[in-house]
Write an enzyme that holds these catalytic residues in place. Structure first.
Site, PDB file in Angstrom:
ATOM      1  CE  LYS A  10      -1.123  -0.918   4.815  1.00  0.00           C
ATOM      2  NZ  LYS A  10       0.067  -0.246   5.352  1.00  0.00           N
ATOM      3  NE  ARG A  84      -2.441   0.259   9.431  1.00  0.00           N
ATOM      4  CZ  ARG A  84      -1.220  -0.211   9.339  1.00  0.00           C
ATOM      5  NH1 ARG A  84      -0.821  -1.141  10.152  1.00  0.00           N
ATOM      6  NH2 ARG A  84      -0.397   0.277   8.464  1.00  0.00           N
ATOM      7  NE  ARG A 123       8.580  -3.215   4.127  1.00  0.00           N
ATOM      8  CZ  ARG A 123       7.300  -3.103   4.448  1.00  0.00           C
ATOM      9  NH1 ARG A 123       6.421  -2.700   3.546  1.00  0.00           N
ATOM     10  NH2 ARG A 123       6.892  -3.396   5.659  1.00  0.00           N
ATOM     11  NE  ARG A 156       8.434  -0.636   8.082  1.00  0.00           N
ATOM     12  CZ  ARG A 156       7.128  -0.711   7.777  1.00  0.00           C
ATOM     13  NH1 ARG A 156       6.700  -0.346   6.588  1.00  0.00           N
ATOM     14  NH2 ARG A 156       6.267  -1.158   8.664  1.00  0.00           N
ATOM     15  NE  ARG A 167       4.633  -4.886  10.537  1.00  0.00           N
ATOM     16  CZ  ARG A 167       5.549  -4.979   9.576  1.00  0.00           C
ATOM     17  NH1 ARG A 167       6.685  -5.626   9.800  1.00  0.00           N
ATOM     18  NH2 ARG A 167       5.350  -4.412   8.418  1.00  0.00           N
TER      19      ARG A 167
HETATM   20  P1  ADP Z   1       2.694  -2.063   7.582  1.00  0.00           P
HETATM   21  O1  ADP Z   1       1.487  -1.911   6.727  1.00  0.00           O
HETATM   22  O2  ADP Z   1       3.772  -2.822   6.907  1.00  0.00           O
HETATM   23  O3  ADP Z   1       2.364  -2.559   8.952  1.00  0.00           O
HETATM   24  P2  ADP Z   1       2.855   0.827   8.127  1.00  0.00           P
HETATM   25  O4  ADP Z   1       3.945   1.754   7.736  1.00  0.00           O
HETATM   26  O5  ADP Z   1       1.508   1.080   7.546  1.00  0.00           O
HETATM   27  O6  ADP Z   1       3.383  -0.608   7.787  1.00  0.00           O
HETATM   28  O7  ADP Z   1       2.723   0.847   9.720  1.00  0.00           O
HETATM   29  C1  ADP Z   1       3.831   0.657  10.559  1.00  0.00           C
HETATM   30  C2  ADP Z   1       3.392   0.711  12.026  1.00  0.00           C
HETATM   31  O8  ADP Z   1       2.859   2.022  12.319  1.00  0.00           O
HETATM   32  C3  ADP Z   1       2.263  -0.255  12.397  1.00  0.00           C
HETATM   33  O9  ADP Z   1       2.750  -1.539  12.710  1.00  0.00           O
HETATM   34  C4  ADP Z   1       1.657   0.447  13.617  1.00  0.00           C
HETATM   35  O10 ADP Z   1       2.473   0.272  14.768  1.00  0.00           O
HETATM   36  C5  ADP Z   1       1.752   1.924  13.216  1.00  0.00           C
HETATM   37  N1  ADP Z   1       0.520   2.361  12.509  1.00  0.00           N
HETATM   38  C6  ADP Z   1       0.433   2.743  11.212  1.00  0.00           C
HETATM   39  N2  ADP Z   1      -0.835   3.084  10.890  1.00  0.00           N
HETATM   40  C7  ADP Z   1      -1.578   2.895  12.005  1.00  0.00           C
HETATM   41  C8  ADP Z   1      -2.958   3.065  12.323  1.00  0.00           C
HETATM   42  N3  ADP Z   1      -3.856   3.493  11.414  1.00  0.00           N
HETATM   43  N4  ADP Z   1      -3.355   2.772  13.596  1.00  0.00           N
HETATM   44  C9  ADP Z   1      -2.475   2.363  14.534  1.00  0.00           C
HETATM   45  N5  ADP Z   1      -1.157   2.177  14.312  1.00  0.00           N
HETATM   46  C10 ADP Z   1      -0.703   2.440  13.056  1.00  0.00           C
END
Ligand code: ADP
Length: 213
Positions: A10, A84, A123, A156, A167
């Protein structure tokens, strides 16, 4: 909005949308990584949570989004990885009403467990601009350098097998239920995210063209 499991691509798709259509994108994950690198209070407060693969509290995320909308909102935007959780989705609903902005699409990038594992294992991400690539698709002379900004390409800290399991568990428990919500609102579009980025982007572009028409 773009939603999907970790490794669904995404973030990459969000970047491509901005580059191609000039639509501003906000990604709470990317914002939190940047805040951590800058050593701000927000970054430090949330670093442990993200490192362990837990979701950050709804209050913090909703505030991030509200701040972002105040600065960039208006005519068209993409949320990458938001909402989320059910409370985030509820809060978004009232925010959009306030901005008198309808939700066009909830794009759900579907990926198999194999895709998730492969992508997370390989990644690499630019620490400066966030550009995402993989160990296999990038060939490097000596050290991994971003093709866009010359920043360092690194892994990361949450791209680790045991953190990934966590996750995924968070995704299944808290994010999956949103698919039914957006299906009911008739805005959900499931897209096969196992394909290469150009094929996925062609489908997403089609949806954007449709809402612009
Ligand atoms: P991925 O989709 O690979 O988990 P992201 O960059 O979208 O990576 O998110 C990384 C981290 O940031 C998540 O594991 C969470 O800890 C936090 N995070 C991101 N978006 C949200 C959200 N909408 N609500 C809560 N935590 C979030």
């Amino acid at each position: 909005m773009l939603l999907g499991a970790p490794g669904s691509g995404k973030g990459t798709q969000a970047e491509m949308i901005t580059r191609q259509f000039g639509i501003p994108v906000t990604s709470p994950g990317a914002i939190l990584r940047r805040e951590k690198d800058l050593g701000t209070q927000l970054g430090l407060e949330t670093a442990e949570t993200t490192r362990h693969g837990d979701l950050v509290s709804d209050e913090i995320i909703v505030e991030l989004i509200e701040d972002w909308l105040r600065l960039h909102g208006g005519h068209g935007f993409v949320f990458d990885g938001f909402p989320r959780t059910m409370p985030q989705a509820e809060s978004l609903e009232s925010t959009l009403e306030r901005h008198r902005t309808p939700l066009d699409w909830a794009v759900w990038l579907e990926v198999s467990p194999e895709t998730v594992n492969d992508r997370i294992a390989s990644r690499l991400q630019c620490q400066s601009c966030g550009f995402t690539t993989s160990v296999t698709s990038a060939t490097f002379a000596e050290r991994p350098i971003c093709p866009y900004c010359d920043g360092p390409l690194i892994r990361r800290t949450d791209d680790d097998v045991s953190v990934l399991q966590h996750r995924m568990a968070e995704f299944n428990a808290k994010t999956q239920p949103l698919a039914a919500l957006y299906e009911k609102k008739a805005v959900l579009r499931r897209i096969d995210g196992n394909r290469d980025r150009e094929a996925v982007f062609a489908d997403i572009s089609g949806l954007i063209d449709q809402s612009a028409a």
